[in-house]
Design a protein around this motif. Sequence first.
Motif, PDB file in Angstrom:
ATOM      1  N   ARG A  10      23.986   9.011 -14.769  1.00 45.21           N
ATOM      2  CA  ARG A  10      23.634  10.032 -15.894  1.00 45.21           C
ATOM      3  C   ARG A  10      22.981   9.334 -17.151  1.00 45.21           C
ATOM      4  N   GLY A  11      22.028   9.885 -17.489  1.00 46.69           N
ATOM      5  CA  GLY A  11      21.498   9.526 -19.002  1.00 46.69           C
ATOM      6  C   GLY A  11      22.313  10.325 -19.995  1.00 46.69           C
ATOM      7  N   ARG A  12      21.706  10.003 -21.270  1.00 46.97           N
ATOM      8  CA  ARG A  12      22.251  10.268 -22.643  1.00 46.97           C
ATOM      9  C   ARG A  12      22.284  11.731 -22.723  1.00 46.97           C
ATOM     10  N   GLN A  13      21.239  12.544 -22.296  1.00 53.58           N
ATOM     11  CA  GLN A  13      21.128  14.030 -22.354  1.00 53.58           C
ATOM     12  C   GLN A  13      22.098  14.667 -21.499  1.00 53.58           C
ATOM     13  N   ARG A  14      22.255  14.130 -20.289  1.00 53.71           N
ATOM     14  CA  ARG A  14      23.304  14.611 -19.301  1.00 53.71           C
ATOM     15  C   ARG A  14      24.596  14.409 -19.784  1.00 53.71           C
ATOM     16  N   LEU A  15      25.070  13.462 -20.319  1.00 54.72           N
ATOM     17  CA  LEU A  15      26.325  13.167 -20.766  1.00 54.72           C
ATOM     18  C   LEU A  15      26.494  13.940 -22.231  1.00 54.72           C
ATOM     19  N   ALA A  16      25.790  14.341 -22.938  1.00 60.00           N
ATOM     20  CA  ALA A  16      25.675  15.100 -23.986  1.00 60.00           C
ATOM     21  C   ALA A  16      26.130  16.303 -23.533  1.00 60.00           C
ATOM     22  N   LEU A  17      25.256  16.954 -22.467  1.00 63.42           N
ATOM     23  CA  LEU A  17      25.449  18.429 -21.925  1.00 63.42           C
ATOM     24  C   LEU A  17      27.063  18.424 -21.252  1.00 63.42           C
ATOM     25  N   THR A  18      27.434  17.331 -20.805  1.00 66.51           N
ATOM     26  CA  THR A  18      28.836  17.145 -20.370  1.00 66.51           C
ATOM     27  C   THR A  18      29.952  17.314 -21.445  1.00 66.51           C
ATOM     28  N   VAL A  19      29.860  16.752 -22.497  1.00 66.33           N
ATOM     29  CA  VAL A  19      30.619  17.065 -23.571  1.00 66.33           C
ATOM     30  C   VAL A  19      30.568  18.459 -24.131  1.00 66.33           C
ATOM     31  N   GLN A  20      29.356  18.950 -24.128  1.00 69.65           N
ATOM     32  CA  GLN A  20      29.298  20.323 -24.537  1.00 69.65           C
ATOM     33  C   GLN A  20      30.126  21.306 -23.581  1.00 69.65           C
ATOM     34  N   GLU A  21      29.651  21.215 -22.407  1.00 72.14           N
ATOM     35  CA  GLU A  21      30.434  22.175 -21.323  1.00 72.14           C
ATOM     36  C   GLU A  21      31.800  21.842 -21.019  1.00 72.14           C
ATOM     37  N   ASN A  22      32.225  20.527 -20.914  1.00 66.11           N
ATOM     38  CA  ASN A  22      33.677  20.531 -20.677  1.00 66.11           C
ATOM     39  C   ASN A  22      34.574  20.305 -21.674  1.00 66.11           C
TER      40      ASN A  22
END
Length: 52
Positions: A10-22
């Motif tokens: 995962r790249g930084r955008q997908r990791l940021a989305l993980t932080v937002q969602e989870n």
Amino acid sequence: MATGHTDMRRGRQRLALTVQENLMRDPHAGDLYIFQGRRGDLVKLLWHDGIG
């Protein structure tokens, strides 16, 4: 704090989305997030310094 492992492809955008969602947190608030791979030998850090 959350525990578990992360897909290290995962790249930084997908990791940021993980932080937002989870975690339901703003990844751009200046907090430090540490993601660990399944084997535990790789980590990725996500931190927004306010510049970009």
